[in-house]
Design a protein around this motif. Structure first.
Motif, PDB file in Angstrom:
ATOM      1  N   UNK A 101       8.959   4.834  -9.548  1.00  0.00           N
ATOM      2  CA  UNK A 101       7.528   4.668  -9.789  1.00  0.00           C
ATOM      3  C   UNK A 101       6.777   5.124  -8.552  1.00  0.00           C
ATOM      4  N   UNK A 102       5.707   5.864  -8.767  1.00  0.00           N
ATOM      5  CA  UNK A 102       4.923   6.397  -7.651  1.00  0.00           C
ATOM      6  C   UNK A 102       3.439   6.252  -7.934  1.00  0.00           C
ATOM      7  N   UNK A 103       2.640   6.513  -6.911  1.00  0.00           N
ATOM      8  CA  UNK A 103       1.182   6.547  -7.044  1.00  0.00           C
ATOM      9  C   UNK A 103       0.747   7.993  -6.841  1.00  0.00           C
ATOM     10  N   UNK A 104      -0.052   8.528  -7.780  1.00  0.00           N
ATOM     11  CA  UNK A 104      -0.528   9.903  -7.616  1.00  0.00           C
ATOM     12  C   UNK A 104      -2.050   9.987  -7.630  1.00  0.00           C
ATOM     13  N   UNK A 105      -2.727   8.838  -7.668  1.00  0.00           N
ATOM     14  CA  UNK A 105      -4.186   8.850  -7.653  1.00  0.00           C
ATOM     15  C   UNK A 105      -4.725   8.881  -6.230  1.00  0.00           C
ATOM     16  N   UNK A 106      -6.053   8.914  -6.108  1.00  0.00           N
ATOM     17  CA  UNK A 106      -6.682   8.990  -4.800  1.00  0.00           C
ATOM     18  C   UNK A 106      -6.411   7.759  -3.945  1.00  0.00           C
ATOM     19  N   UNK A 107      -6.009   6.668  -4.564  1.00  0.00           N
ATOM     20  CA  UNK A 107      -5.710   5.463  -3.810  1.00  0.00           C
ATOM     21  C   UNK A 107      -4.534   5.676  -2.857  1.00  0.00           C
ATOM     22  N   UNK A 108      -3.650   6.579  -3.220  1.00  0.00           N
ATOM     23  CA  UNK A 108      -2.509   6.887  -2.352  1.00  0.00           C
ATOM     24  C   UNK A 108      -2.968   7.476  -1.025  1.00  0.00           C
ATOM     25  N   UNK A 109      -4.150   8.103  -1.027  1.00  0.00           N
ATOM     26  CA  UNK A 109      -4.669   8.749   0.179  1.00  0.00           C
ATOM     27  C   UNK A 109      -5.440   7.792   1.068  1.00  0.00           C
ATOM     28  N   UNK A 110      -5.599   6.548   0.641  1.00  0.00           N
ATOM     29  CA  UNK A 110      -6.367   5.566   1.404  1.00  0.00           C
ATOM     30  C   UNK A 110      -5.438   4.811   2.351  1.00  0.00           C
ATOM     31  N   UNK A 111      -5.568   5.019   3.661  1.00  0.00           N
ATOM     32  CA  UNK A 111      -4.675   4.355   4.620  1.00  0.00           C
ATOM     33  C   UNK A 111      -4.718   2.831   4.531  1.00  0.00           C
ATOM     34  N   UNK A 112      -5.808   2.277   4.025  1.00  0.00           N
ATOM     35  CA  UNK A 112      -5.918   0.825   3.914  1.00  0.00           C
ATOM     36  C   UNK A 112      -4.955   0.257   2.872  1.00  0.00           C
ATOM     37  N   UNK A 113      -4.452   1.129   1.983  1.00  0.00           N
ATOM     38  CA  UNK A 113      -3.524   0.699   0.942  1.00  0.00           C
ATOM     39  C   UNK A 113      -2.068   1.045   1.266  1.00  0.00           C
TER      40      UNK A 113
END
Length: 551
Positions: free
Chosen positions: A505-517
């Motif tokens: 399972x992976x994240x491919x949305x813009x949330x993946x680019x947020x260092x806070x996450x």
């Protein structure tokens, strides 16, 4: 800074859609659908521009006359074209444009645009409906002449002057791509939420952009000096010398910071306690592959195949798609590539759509026939793409991702089609996964996991559908937020279902680019994160600062 009339400095704030600072000048995207270049002329250059304008008048008139001759039997249409012919032939109109070229020392396109806008404002002020409609005729005539001057009728592109910051009401993802390739420095849009597709594209290619810049439309004129500060969500029109100097120093500081991030290009994506979390990139074009590889991307977690169609004037054949996909696979040199099947609809419209049938988006595009719904309705499109992808998989690890899934049956149908294409070609079937971007998919994730080879969580649409907040609408940008507790719960449910079934399972949305996450995803045991290439090094640096195991 460009030459122009002196104006007082003005400042404002807007929604930052990507990073970066641009010191440049404003240019407005014309209603003619072409980018109108504005150039101040040197003494003696005016005659050449007048000749260009006169030639365009002749060409536009000839085309109109030809059209008129072919529809004379239809009086209503013929009357409209007759009116346009009269407007083009009007000597006062032509002389007004020529006078602007000669007196203001500006190029033909700019002079024409100024005169058309002046005439349109005059007719818009009339109370009489008939006279207001004449303003539309003038605009249409201007559009026809403008296309002849710019050469867009023949498919030529206007070169964009260095430092150009485009101001537009709204813009499509394909237009962002086209203008970026022509050298656009920055983008200002009146409309668009922080995660509309056009904004995601701008962020992915590193084009500085602000949205919701209503005040700029009233204040700015073509050629005005402008500072676009996407780092601080602000803008400055006609900056003073001191303001300009301050931003020049900020640009230098940003360049130094980027040099510091550069050291992470060759590093492994590991946490402070040595846990490996692969970082991948989201791409739209083949020519981005070299950059992805140079950044040390560990694969392509999302290749948005619909953008190929959006750049084409006609449907792409199996061979054309294969050449593209196989080029991407070979370019990644053995690293995995996940191709999302065509996800047309909403603000992603292709000029080739007319050629492949009627693909209307409905009254509510985000909820309409898009993603897998459209694909299963258009098996002709789907089968061509699947065959191309199966063939590309012979050149390296390929994964197929199904968008907008809400039912297990949709995944099963696609898997069966992939298997059939593989059997026909005598090739091995690529793995097929489900994009989790709809709350319904989250709620049946345990069942979807049984028919999927992997999950990829698309947080952009998941946030939109979970919070009932259109990601393209700046009016609800405050509601569209990943900070809502429901978003983390949706992600946790999906991860739990994937882990239970033993699939990645992976994240491919813009949330993946947020260092806070980054730390949150690390602790959730995500198998990989995929993001805009411009954010990869930033996230890799953040990953190196956090631990997989809590202390």
């Amino acid at each position: 800074m460009r030459r122009g009339r002196v104006k007082r400095q003005a400042k404002g704030s807007a929604l930052a859609c990507s990073q970066g600072i641009v010191l440049g000048h404003v240019q407005k995207l014309s209603s003619y659908g072409v980018l109108v270049p504005e150039r101040h002329l040197d003494i003696g250059q005016g005659q050449h521009e007048i000749a260009r304008f006169s030639l365009a008048i002749q060409q536009a008139s000839a085309v109109l006359q030809h059209e008129y001759e072919h529809i004379r039997e239809y009086p209503d249409v013929a009357m409209v074209l007759k009116t346009h012919l009269m407007l083009i032939a009007d000597q006062d109109f032509q002389q007004a444009v020529i006078s602007r070229i000669r007196d203001e020392l500006i190029n033909a396109e700019w002079a024409l645009q100024k005169q058309i806008r002046k005439l349109c404002r005059t007719f818009e002020a009339f109370d009489d409906v008939y006279l207001r409609e004449k303003g539309r005729d003038i605009e249409q005539v201007g559009s026809r002449i403008m296309r002849c001057i710019s050469g867009s009728e023949s498919g030529e592109e206007v070169l964009i002057e260095s430092g150009t910051i485009l101001l537009t009401d709204d813009i499509s993802p394909s237009e962002v791509i086209r203008l970026w390739r022509m050298g656009l420095a920055g983008l200002l849009s009146r409309q668009g939420g922080s995660n509309s597709h056009a904004i995601i594209v701008a962020r992915g290619i590193g084009l500085p952009m602000l949205a919701g810049v209503n005040d700029v439309f009233d204040l700015a004129e073509e050629g005005d000096a402008f500072v676009l500060d996407a780092e601080a969500s602000s803008w400055t029109l006609c900056p003073s010398a001191s303001t300009y100097s301050l931003y020049a120093k900020k640009c230098e500081a940003l360049a130094i910071e980027q040099l510091g991030l550069g050291e992470f290009a060759g590093r492994e994506s590991k946490s402070a306690d040595g846990y490996h979390l692969p970082l991948m990139v989201n791409l739209e074009f083949n020519d981005e592959v070299d950059r992805a590889r140079s950044l040390g991307a560990e694969g392509i977690g999302l290749f948005r195949t619909e953008f190929l169609l959006m750049q084409s004037e006609k449907p792409l054949s199996e061979s054309e798609q294969f050449n593209c996909y196989s080029g991407v696979v070979r370019g990644m040199q053995g690293k995995p590539v996940t191709f999302r099947l065509l996800d047309m609809g909403g603000d992603k419209i292709s000029p080739s759509m007319d050629g492949v049938g009627d693909l209307r988006c409905g009254d509510n595009p985000a909820m309409g026939k898009r993603g897998v719904r459209l694909l299963l309705d258009r098996l002709d499109l789907l089968s061509v793409q699947l065959r191309a992808l199966v063939r590309a998989a012979a050149h390296g690890p390929v994964y197929i991702l199904i968008p907008m899934v809400t039912q297990c049956e949709e995944v099963t149908l696609i898997r069966n089609l992939v298997r059939r294409c593989s059997d026909e070609l005598g090739l091995e079937s690529p793995k097929v996964g489900t994009m989790i971007e709809v709350p319904a998919a989250v709620m049946i994730a345990d069942e979807l996991a049984k028919v999927s080879d992997f999950f990829s969580i698309g947080t952009n649409d998941l946030i939109q559908y979970t919070l009932a907040a259109d990601r393209s609408d700046e009016e609800v940008s405050a509601t569209y937020t990943a900070d809502h507790p429901a978003i983390l719960k949706m992600i946790q449910l999906t991860v739990a279902a994937a882990k239970q079934a033993g699939i990645p399972v992976s994240i491919c949305g813009e949330l993946a680019a947020n260092p806070l996450w980054t730390e949150t995803f690390l602790r959730l045991d995500m198998d990989s994160l995929s993001m805009s290439a411009s954010q990869l090094l930033l996230v890799r640096r953040q990953l190196s600062l956090v631990s997989h195991q809590s202390v």
